[in-house]
Write a protein that holds these residues in place. Structure first.
Motif, mmCIF file in Angstrom:
data_model
loop_
_atom_site.group_PDB
_atom_site.id
_atom_site.type_symbol
_atom_site.label_atom_id
_atom_site.label_comp_id
_atom_site.label_asym_id
_atom_site.label_seq_id
_atom_site.Cartn_x
_atom_site.Cartn_y
_atom_site.Cartn_z
ATOM 1 N N LEU A 28 0.843 -1.198 0.000
ATOM 2 C CA LEU A 28 0.000 0.000 0.000
ATOM 3 C C LEU A 28 0.877 1.245 0.000
ATOM 4 C CD1 LEU A 28 -2.548 -1.037 2.800
ATOM 5 C CD2 LEU A 28 -2.954 -1.117 0.342
ATOM 6 N N THR A 29 0.379 2.303 -0.620
ATOM 7 C CA THR A 29 1.045 3.594 -0.518
ATOM 8 C C THR A 29 0.721 4.185 0.848
ATOM 9 O OG1 THR A 29 -0.844 4.816 -1.407
ATOM 10 C CG2 THR A 29 0.762 3.957 -2.999
ATOM 11 N N PRO A 30 1.492 5.163 1.311
ATOM 12 C CA PRO A 30 1.193 5.776 2.609
ATOM 13 C C PRO A 30 -0.234 6.304 2.722
ATOM 14 C CG PRO A 30 3.381 6.397 1.916
ATOM 15 C CD PRO A 30 2.781 5.650 0.766
ATOM 16 N N SER A 31 -0.751 6.927 1.646
ATOM 17 C CA SER A 31 -2.129 7.441 1.717
ATOM 18 C C SER A 31 -3.132 6.296 1.805
ATOM 19 C CB SER A 31 -2.432 8.324 0.509
ATOM 20 O OG SER A 31 -2.265 7.616 -0.699
ATOM 21 N N GLU A 32 -2.830 5.157 1.158
ATOM 22 C CA GLU A 32 -3.720 3.992 1.245
ATOM 23 C C GLU A 32 -3.686 3.380 2.648
ATOM 24 O OE1 GLU A 32 -3.570 2.421 -3.409
ATOM 25 O OE2 GLU A 32 -2.088 1.699 -1.942
ATOM 26 N N VAL A 33 -2.516 3.429 3.282
ATOM 27 C CA VAL A 33 -2.424 2.969 4.672
ATOM 28 C C VAL A 33 -3.303 3.830 5.567
ATOM 29 C CG1 VAL A 33 -0.885 2.754 6.664
ATOM 30 C CG2 VAL A 33 -0.124 1.985 4.410
ATOM 31 N N SER A 34 -3.241 5.150 5.347
ATOM 32 C CA SER A 34 -4.073 6.061 6.143
ATOM 33 C C SER A 34 -5.558 5.772 5.925
ATOM 34 C CB SER A 34 -3.755 7.510 5.777
ATOM 35 O OG SER A 34 -4.410 8.401 6.647
ATOM 36 N N LYS A 35 -5.932 5.515 4.677
ATOM 37 C CA LYS A 35 -7.332 5.179 4.378
ATOM 38 C C LYS A 35 -7.756 3.887 5.069
ATOM 39 C CE LYS A 35 -7.416 7.531 -0.111
ATOM 40 N NZ LYS A 35 -7.441 7.349 -1.587
ATOM 41 N N TYR A 36 -6.836 2.933 5.141
ATOM 42 C CA TYR A 36 -7.142 1.672 5.818
ATOM 43 C C TYR A 36 -7.512 1.927 7.276
ATOM 44 C CZ TYR A 36 -6.212 -2.634 8.391
ATOM 45 O OH TYR A 36 -6.313 -3.698 9.248
ATOM 46 N N TRP A 37 -6.694 2.733 7.975
ATOM 47 C CA TRP A 37 -6.971 3.004 9.390
ATOM 48 C C TRP A 37 -8.195 3.894 9.552
ATOM 49 C CZ3 TRP A 37 -5.001 -0.088 12.786
ATOM 50 C CH2 TRP A 37 -3.788 -0.732 12.520
ATOM 51 N N ASN A 38 -8.414 4.793 8.604
ATOM 52 C CA ASN A 38 -9.650 5.584 8.643
ATOM 53 C C ASN A 38 -10.873 4.685 8.552
ATOM 54 O OD1 ASN A 38 -8.646 8.215 8.919
ATOM 55 N ND2 ASN A 38 -8.258 8.412 6.731
ATOM 56 N N SER A 39 -10.809 3.665 7.706
ATOM 57 C CA SER A 39 -11.940 2.738 7.562
ATOM 58 C C SER A 39 -12.177 1.964 8.851
ATOM 59 C CB SER A 39 -11.702 1.777 6.395
ATOM 60 O OG SER A 39 -10.641 0.880 6.668
ATOM 61 N N LYS A 40 -11.084 1.650 9.573
ATOM 62 C CA LYS A 40 -11.229 0.969 10.865
ATOM 63 C C LYS A 40 -11.955 1.865 11.874
ATOM 64 C CE LYS A 40 -8.655 -2.203 12.150
ATOM 65 N NZ LYS A 40 -8.826 -3.658 12.431
ATOM 66 N N VAL A 41 -11.649 3.169 11.819
ATOM 67 C CA VAL A 41 -12.311 4.118 12.713
ATOM 68 C C VAL A 41 -13.800 4.209 12.370
ATOM 69 C CG1 VAL A 41 -12.454 6.541 13.408
ATOM 70 C CG2 VAL A 41 -10.223 5.450 13.125
ATOM 71 N N ILE A 42 -14.117 4.274 11.094
ATOM 72 C CA ILE A 42 -15.523 4.341 10.658
ATOM 73 C C ILE A 42 -16.276 3.096 11.112
ATOM 74 C CG2 ILE A 42 -17.050 4.377 8.651
ATOM 75 C CD1 ILE A 42 -14.909 6.102 7.251
ATOM 76 N N ASP A 43 -15.645 1.935 10.973
ATOM 77 C CA ASP A 43 -16.281 0.692 11.429
ATOM 78 C C ASP A 43 -16.546 0.738 12.929
ATOM 79 O OD1 ASP A 43 -16.204 -0.323 8.886
ATOM 80 O OD2 ASP A 43 -14.376 -1.503 9.193
ATOM 81 N N PHE A 44 -15.577 1.265 13.678
ATOM 82 C CA PHE A 44 -15.753 1.373 15.129
ATOM 83 C C PHE A 44 -16.926 2.286 15.469
ATOM 84 C CE2 PHE A 44 -14.708 4.145 18.808
ATOM 85 C CZ PHE A 44 -14.904 3.216 19.827
ATOM 86 N N ILE A 45 -17.018 3.429 14.784
ATOM 87 C CA ILE A 45 -18.105 4.380 15.055
ATOM 88 C C ILE A 45 -19.459 3.759 14.733
ATOM 89 C CG2 ILE A 45 -19.106 6.602 14.374
ATOM 90 C CD1 ILE A 45 -16.236 7.569 13.842
ATOM 91 N N LEU A 46 -19.550 3.071 13.597
ATOM 92 C CA LEU A 46 -20.831 2.480 13.185
ATOM 93 C C LEU A 46 -21.233 1.302 14.061
ATOM 94 C CD1 LEU A 46 -20.429 2.566 9.291
ATOM 95 C CD2 LEU A 46 -21.711 4.147 10.738
#
Length: 575
Positions: free
Chosen positions: A313-331
């Motif tokens: 993954l590129t660095p921005s894709e890594v950031s998106k991966y962790w952002n998606s984990k946060v969204i999953d946690f919120i939902l």
């Protein structure tokens, strides 16, 4: 009568011709206080041996690369802000890479912040008395003294943020649109150092679009509301200034990694996740498999993400991966998320300075001198009371309210530390000055009801800050960690002195010292530093099997299987 800034002075309690002398005395005092503390901490083990793997050590090494001619920092991951590395590297090139250089530079920046606070406060509040109190508070504020004598980027970030406010206020008082270009440039540079200011840029743009900031900040410019086209031109000029600072960073990052992104925004994903998962508590929360240092937020977070998705993954894709984990946690656990926001909001207004690189409580304990100066326990009640009591002047003071609100939101959306909330002092000291001057006038004018309301607010905010302090167990744990870090710096210094003096004698003894040094870095989670030390030792003792064995172990820890296998092969040959 006009004061030093050219604005009418509405504070007759200070004679106009004393203003400049008092300001000069405050600046000299702030400088003297910092130089004295710098002299005191020069005896500390971590003065010339920064905590391994943490920000000060990272930026010191990056600055040495820049000073050595690696201007593109070609092999350096771009999670780190290049601005401070180049700033420090330029100083190292001129003055040498001594730790005194970085610390003295931060003192100069801290002094500049005091000056900026004075000038934008006097413009916003139209009161030299308030501005002088704000400047004096900043000059004597304990946490600022610590950061202004450190090797961290905080002082540069604080200065640029103060400069942003000053330039925005100045641009709002003039009809010269070019001033907004300068303001945008300052905002862009500040965002490079602190991504939390991205929200400030959004909020200030909305404010410029919807209100007549000219007439509210400067009564001399009380003209009609600018047209929509004029306001759009102002915002465009502001954004152009921001982009002028973003473009070099984006080009550099693309050159290094092939990823078109800003370094400060690329780590937002893991930072959001650290503060928003099921085991989070509001401050920095450990994540399984991620070291508690910059390399952990970059290297380890990337390896975990790539292992999960099954490809690079590129660095921005890594950031998106962790952002998606946060969204999953919120939902999936919305109630827990909102409880976390509540807890982080309380921590934001707590009197406890949550450690980040440095532990303020520990430093006060080992330095009676630092304990003499006011801390957050004084600033928060007075500053927040001033923030509430000045709300009817929101239009004129909107830059300060916008900075406070945007920074509060950005911090509680991630996690709270004393370093992350430091920029709100740029708001709270002017507000504390406002509160003190107003209380003096209310008491002197026998307006007991208003004065009582102000005292009530102070008591309420003091109660909130006191009640929300962390537990004794957490306090004790943080103090123990700070002591261990200081002891590690002392031990590393002793080992380095033995290695450089060659006093240990035999080859085996010297190799043992290198192994001790590598192990010390390893237990501080500085795997990269440990590998560098082992390779340096192997340049001297290429046939020492213990060094090859240790190198194989650490390389395997970083998932460098090829390097680990090669080290094991050499170990088998030379053992």
């Amino acid at each position: 009568m006009p004061n030093a800034s050219g604005y009418p002075d509405k504070s007759p309690d200070i004679r106009p011709h004393f203003h400049s002398a008092i300001l000069a005395a405050i600046i000299i005092t702030g400088l003297a206080v910092r130089l004295t503390y710098l002299w005191i901490i020069s005896e500390y083990p971590n003065f010339s041996i920064p905590y391994a793997g943490l920000d000060a050590a990272v930026y010191h090494n990056l600055a040495k690369k820049v000073a050595g001619g690696d201007l593109a920092l070609r092999n350096v991951p771009f999670d780190y802000s290049p601005l401070y590395a180049y700033f420090l590297g330029s100083l190292y090139l001129i003055f040498g890479n001594d730790h005194w250089v970085a610390r003295l530079a931060n003192i100069a920046l801290g002094t500049g912040s005091i000056i900026m606070i004075y000038f934008y406060t006097v413009r916003l509040f139209r009161s030299t008395a308030i501005a002088l109190i704000a400047a004096a508070g900043a000059a004597l504020y304990g946490p600022l003294i610590v950061f202004d004598t450190s090797m961290l980027k905080t002082s540069l970030s604080q200065f640029l943020t103060a400069l942003c406010i000053f330039l925005i206020v100045r641009a709002s008082c003039k009809r010269r649109i070019i001033l907004w270009l300068f303001a945008g440039t300052a905002v862009g540079l500040a965002i490079d150092l602190s991504g939390q200011l991205s929200l400030f840029l959004v909020f200030i743009s909305i404010s410029l679009l919807t209100k007549n900031i000219f007439s509210e900040i400067d009564e001399k410019s009380a003209t009609a509301m600018p047209t929509l086209q004029e306001r759009m031109n102002i915002i465009g000029c502001l954004m152009m200034g921001v982009m002028l600072t973003f473009i070099p960073v984006i080009i550099r990052n693309y050159h290094v990694s092939g990823d078109l992104a800003l370094n400060t925004l690329n780590k937002s994903g893991i930072h959001l996740y650290i503060g928003n998962h099921k085991n989070a508590w509001g401050g920095y929360s450990r994540v399984d498999g991620i070291r508690p240092n910059p390399a952990g937020s970059l290297t380890d977070a990337g390896m975990i993400a790539e292992k999960e998705v099954g490809h690079e993954l590129t660095p921005s894709e890594v950031s998106k991966y962790w952002n998606s984990k946060v969204i999953d946690f919120i939902l999936n656990d919305t109630r827990r998320f909102f409880n976390l926001l509540k807890d982080k909001s309380l921590l934001f207004f707590s009197f406890y300075e949550i450690p980040n690189n440095e532990n303020y409580q520990y430093l006060k304990k080992i330095s009676p001198y630092l304990a003499l100066f006011p801390g957050i326990g004084f600033l928060l009640p007075a500053g927040l009371a001033g923030l509430v009591m000045s709300m009817r002047e929101y239009g004129r003071l909107s830059p300060l309210y916008i900075l406070f609100a945007s920074y509060f939101l950005s911090v509680i959306l991630s996690f709270v530390t004393w370093r992350y909330r430091l920029p709100i002092t740029l708001v709270l000291w002017p507000m504390a000055g406002f509160f003190i001057v107003k209380m003096y006038k209310w008491i002197r004018g026998k307006r007991s009801a208003v004065a009582a309301a102000g005292a009530f607010l102070v008591i309420c905010f003091w109660g909130i800050g006191h009640v929300t302090a962390v537990s004794k167990e957490k306090y004790g744990e943080d103090m123990k960690i700070a002591e261990l870090k200081m002891a590690a710096c002392r031990e590393e210094g002793d080992i380095l002195r033995q290695i450089s003096s060659g006093s240990s004698g035999s080859r085996d003894d010297n190799a043992t010292l290198w192994l001790k040094l590598a192990r010390l870095r390893y237990v501080q989670y500085d795997y990269e530093g440990s590998i560098g030390i082992l390779r340096q030792a192997l340049d001297i003792y290429p046939k020492e099997p213990r060094l090859w064995k240790a190198l194989s172990f650490v390389l395997n820890k970083t998932c460098d299987t090829n390097g680990a296998e090669e080290a094991r092969y050499n170990y088998r040959i030379y053992r």
